[in-house]
Design an enzyme around this catalytic site. Sequence first.
Site, PDB file in Angstrom:
ATOM      1  N   ARG A 105      28.732  43.652  36.295  1.00  0.00           N
ATOM      2  CA  ARG A 105      29.988  44.112  35.673  1.00  0.00           C
ATOM      3  C   ARG A 105      31.204  43.979  36.592  1.00  0.00           C
ATOM      4  NH1 ARG A 105      26.631  48.329  34.013  1.00  0.00           N
ATOM      5  NH2 ARG A 105      25.821  47.977  31.905  1.00  0.00           N
ATOM      6  N   LYS A 211      54.320  29.269  39.819  1.00  0.00           N
ATOM      7  CA  LYS A 211      53.217  29.803  39.010  1.00  0.00           C
ATOM      8  C   LYS A 211      53.146  31.332  39.158  1.00  0.00           C
ATOM      9  CE  LYS A 211      48.960  29.553  36.879  1.00  0.00           C
ATOM     10  NZ  LYS A 211      47.839  28.767  36.445  1.00  0.00           N
ATOM     11  N   ASN A 229      52.064  25.485  29.539  1.00  0.00           N
ATOM     12  CA  ASN A 229      51.272  24.597  28.680  1.00  0.00           C
ATOM     13  C   ASN A 229      51.994  23.292  28.376  1.00  0.00           C
ATOM     14  OD1 ASN A 229      48.998  26.265  28.336  1.00  0.00           O
ATOM     15  ND2 ASN A 229      50.153  27.538  26.900  1.00  0.00           N
TER      16      ASN A 229
END
Length: 342
Positions: A105, A211, A229
């Site tokens: 997890r 970024k 994109n």
Amino acid sequence: MMQEVVFPSGKVEYYFGCKAGELLRGKANTVFVTDENVMGLHADFFAGERVIVVPAGEDSKSVAEVENICQKLVEMEATRETLLVGVGGGVVTDIAGFVAAVYMRGIDCVFVPTTLLAMIDASIGGKNGVNLGLHKNMTGTIRQPQAIYFDISFLQTLPDEEWSNGFAEVIKYACIFDRALFEKLEKRDTTHFITSRTALKSLVQRCVDWKNKTVVNDEKETGERKLLNFGHTTGHAIETLYHLSHGQAVAVGMVIAAYLGEQQGISKEQVSSRLATLLTRYGLPTTTQYKTQELMSLLRTDKKRSGDDIQYILLEEIGRGIIKRLPFATIEEVLSEYESNY
Ligand SMILES: NC(=O)c1ccc[n+]([C@@H]2O[C@H](COP(=O)([O-])OP(=O)(O)OC[C@H]3O[C@@H](n4cnc5c(N)ncnc54)[C@H](O)[C@@H]3O)[C@@H](O)[C@H]2O)c1
Ligand SMILES: [Zn+2]
């Protein structure tokens, strides 16, 4: 030099100009993940360490490989305290980030990106995941690594095609955010950046900053992050259908998007021909043979679609991207026109 970047989902330490080996090797409870090419070329880096090696290439981004790595972690008796270190291109950092998110997890992970593309794009922003058949990145999480180590000495072994793949993303940042960078790239070429360590370092830093800034403002991609994109909507479809590399496909996708912007009257200047010239300078294609109908059927399954529309990134001008919702019918029209012109 260490820089801390605070994303909504957590803070990440960025180490620039570092020797990753000195900072990461020889520590207890660390497992490295890499691919066979990086292992072959940089075996010294991994000497004496526990390493999981995956086959090189996009096919390793699969649920089966995630299971395989988790299985190996169990065999190595990795615990919740184990640090997973992904050393490689975007395939390795995407898969290592995903494994770290799900193993027990969630365990800590850090990245050492070893391609230009991974340094300026794939390792940053917390997106990770694997493909489901033809559907790229269909399964994954958004979860930040603890740290990213930018060690440009890895790039010395990068083949020409991977330099071009990285430059496709560099040119993407220039198109959507940074006109001055675009103009600088027009005066230089790949050799300049390969041979000048200073120029390469500052190029990496500049793209990383773009970024970071975008993801810090919009980690969940509800707005500004979508600009990243640019070239990728059609690019991903081209990559999947015609087996071009990511950078090559994005290059073609960017020219198509620039052309689409001109056709829609959104671009204030002629961007597509200037962009095509720059892409050629960096060894990238500007067109490819495609079938509009094949592209359209894949675009209709894109994550960014809604009803009969899809969000598309266009250029208002060089250095300024814009998000536009366009009907599929418009894209189909322009794609078939472009197909018959080239
Ligand atoms: N998570 C994100 O936000 C994000 C963003 C962009 C791209 N990506 C993903 O990144 C992947 C593409 O990344 P990539 O271009 O780095 O691909 P990659 O990891 O496949 O690396 C490209 C090739 O270079 C080799 N290589 C890696 N480092 C090398 C080195 N130092 N010297 C010589 N060869 C080396 C690899 O073995 C591989 O053959 C895609 O799967 C894409 O979906 C993710
Ligand atoms: Zn990309």
